[in-house]
Enzyme design. Structure first.
Site, PDB file in Angstrom:
ATOM      1  N   HIS A 376       0.841  -1.203   0.000  1.00  0.00           N
ATOM      2  CA  HIS A 376       0.000   0.000   0.000  1.00  0.00           C
ATOM      3  C   HIS A 376       0.874   1.251   0.000  1.00  0.00           C
ATOM      4  CE1 HIS A 376      -4.289  -1.198   0.557  1.00  0.00           C
ATOM      5  NE2 HIS A 376      -3.703  -2.362   0.820  1.00  0.00           N
ATOM      6  N   GLU A 396      -9.448   6.558  -4.240  1.00  0.00           N
ATOM      7  CA  GLU A 396      -9.704   6.534  -2.807  1.00  0.00           C
ATOM      8  C   GLU A 396      -9.100   7.747  -2.114  1.00  0.00           C
ATOM      9  OE1 GLU A 396      -9.810   1.658  -2.846  1.00  0.00           O
ATOM     10  OE2 GLU A 396      -8.023   2.730  -2.143  1.00  0.00           O
ATOM     11  N   ALA A 431      -9.070   3.083   5.648  1.00  0.00           N
ATOM     12  CA  ALA A 431     -10.085   3.140   4.589  1.00  0.00           C
ATOM     13  C   ALA A 431     -10.549   4.586   4.465  1.00  0.00           C
ATOM     14  CB  ALA A 431     -11.251   2.221   4.913  1.00  0.00           C
ATOM     15  N   VAL A 432      -9.968   5.299   3.504  1.00  0.00           N
ATOM     16  CA  VAL A 432     -10.224   6.735   3.428  1.00  0.00           C
ATOM     17  C   VAL A 432     -11.691   7.040   3.119  1.00  0.00           C
ATOM     18  CG1 VAL A 432      -7.866   7.322   2.800  1.00  0.00           C
ATOM     19  CG2 VAL A 432      -9.517   6.796   1.002  1.00  0.00           C
TER      20      VAL A 432
END
Length: 477
Positions: A376, A396, A431-432
């Protein structure tokens, strides 16, 4: 390995059937006409009938006629049918008949009465026998003969089919025949649905299924732990109707099927419970009482077949991995291992496939999962500035405004990223789409105080959450 059964169906959010008149529930009465089509040596069968009668502990009599069994079935044709016919015509209730072709051929007066009352006469197979041990070719031959004989006796081919005593081939054979507007050899839902797969890996032309019932069914007068009295039958039907009517008023309309047999509920001690139920249903305004033909027509017009674009459970390995290999960032091994699980129709939704991918991810070693974390990118880091993020990560991060930071914000993110990676050995993951720019910064500052084990577990959960969002972009919920 693929699991052929569909354990999901419509899931948590079934469609609104939009029943005519805004009905809360669609009620459908079925009269099974089997009398004269049951197992009997006179019909060329090996033994007498033993199913659904007043004979306690009935067993087949090989090579012999069973006089008591025969006469009980004859009661259904001679007396029970006419009691039901009077009841439904007097109350103007439409009916679908499941007619065994050989039984219809032996009952011309009853067929004429069905037609005069505008009852739908669907097929109940050629004979009222058990097909579980039949060869596929033999069952197909009986199906085709049932259609031929039905057309000869009734004047038109059947548009619907419920075989009842089925084999594993029955639904496939009915769909493949291609002439049925609907089939009902399932008990798996309270709404019609489209079937485009036979459960064995073979595609079929879209077939409308209108599920049937064995619980709201007078057959339980003739089974162990069934109904002992008409009051029990009425109470069960009423409770079922009340539940469905209330749920329909709350925005979840359904369908209620009631299965009837001339030789069972046609008895006077039971028939009154059916009459009471009909009157109870008719005392409600938001009810659509329909034949199965009417339901099929409505469903075709309101909910025509629409193929699902992506069906993970039907994909070959290469296609599956190519399509879902990036759900867990740059880690196709997760999709590869998920493909080897027991995938089925339940995994053709976002939630279903998410579960399979997470199972594969969770079963990975710590080193493998760490590899997913390190794959990531930093939030608002150098890769983002250089526009080298994956398409998913780009969208995202943009959704939380991380692509439009002030100089001060960018400096703060850079500082936090460096401190976090130095402490934990992997980038900060969140988790934006669950957050805003300010909540992300707050979580960053809070989580940096965690232990490595705490943060490793938290980061893994966030990876799974990110995957859930990505799958929701691709598959139905």
């Amino acid at each position: 390995m693929r699991y052929v059964r569909d354990m999901r169906g419509y899931g948590a959010n079934p469609p609104d059937p939009k029943w005519p008149g805004g009905a809360n529930v669609c009620v459908q009465f079925v009269v099974n006409y089997e009398e004269g089509g049951e197992n009997n040596v006179l019909h060329g069968d090996a033994a007498s009938e033993a199913f659904l009668s007043e004979v306690v502990g009935a067993a087949p009599w090989p090579g012999k006629r069973h006089w008591n069994m025969e006469s009980i079935y004859e009661y259904g044709a001679r007396a029970g049918f006419w009691r039901l016919h009077r009841m439904f015509t007097e109350t103007n209730v439409p009916v679908t008949v499941y007619g065994v072709a050989s039984a219809l051929a032996r009952s011309p007066d009853q067929v004429a009465a069905m037609q005069e009352a505008d009852w739908e006469i669907a097929s109940h197979g050629l004979r009222w026998i058990d097909y579980r041990d039949h060869e596929e070719s033999a069952e197909r031959a009986d199906l085709l003969e049932a259609i031929r004989l039905h057309k000869e006796v009734v004047g038109e081919r059947p548009a619907g089919l419920y075989l009842g005593r089925t084999s594993v081939y029955s639904v496939r054979l009915a769909a493949a025949e291609g002439g049925f507007d609907w089939i009902s050899d399932t008990y798996d839902d309270e709404l019609p649905y489209w079937l485009d797969h036979d459960g064995h890996g073979n595609a079929i032309s879209p077939q409308l299924v209108i599920p049937y019932t064995l619980d709201a069914n007078d057959m339980r007068f003739a089974t162990a732990q069934g109904f002992n009295s008409g009051d029990q039958f009425y109470a069960y039907l009423k409770d079922s109707f009340d539940t469905l009517y209330r749920e329909g008023a709350d925005g979840r309309p359904r369908m209620m099927s009631i299965g009837l047999h001339c030789r069972l509920v046609g008895r006077p001690g039971r028939a009154e419970s059916l009459r009471r139920f009909i009157e109870y249903v008719q005392s409600h305004d938001k009810v659509w009482i329909a034949r199965r033909a009417d339901i099929a027509k409505h469903w075709r017009e309101t909910h025509p077949y629409q193929p699902q674009a992506l069906r993970p459970s039907r994909m070959a390995r290469q296609e599956f991995v190519q399509r879902f290999g990036s759900i867990f960032e740059h880690s196709p091994w997760v999709a590869e291992r998920a493909f080897d699980l027991e995938l089925g129709p339940a995994h053709d939704s976002a939630g279903g496939l998410h579960n399979a991918l997470c199972r594969a991810f969770r079963s990975g070693t710590d080193a493998e999962r760490l590899g997913v974390l390190t794959a990531h990118p930093d939030l608002a880091g150098k890769l983002a500035q250089a526009k080298r993020l994956t398409e998913e990560s780009t969208k995202e991060q943009a959704s939380a405004g991380l692509d439009a930071l002030t100089d001060a914000e960018r400096t703060r993110f850079t500082e936090l990223n460096a401190t976090y990676v130095e402490k934990f050995g992997f980038p900060f993951i969140i988790a934006v789409r669950d957050n805003t720019k300010s909540s992300i910064l707050k979580a960053f500052e809070t989580r940096i105080a965690n232990s490595r084990d705490q943060e490793f577990a938290t980061a893994c959960k966030q990876v799974e959450r990110i995957a859930w969002y990505r799958l929701n972009d691709l598959l139905p919920r």
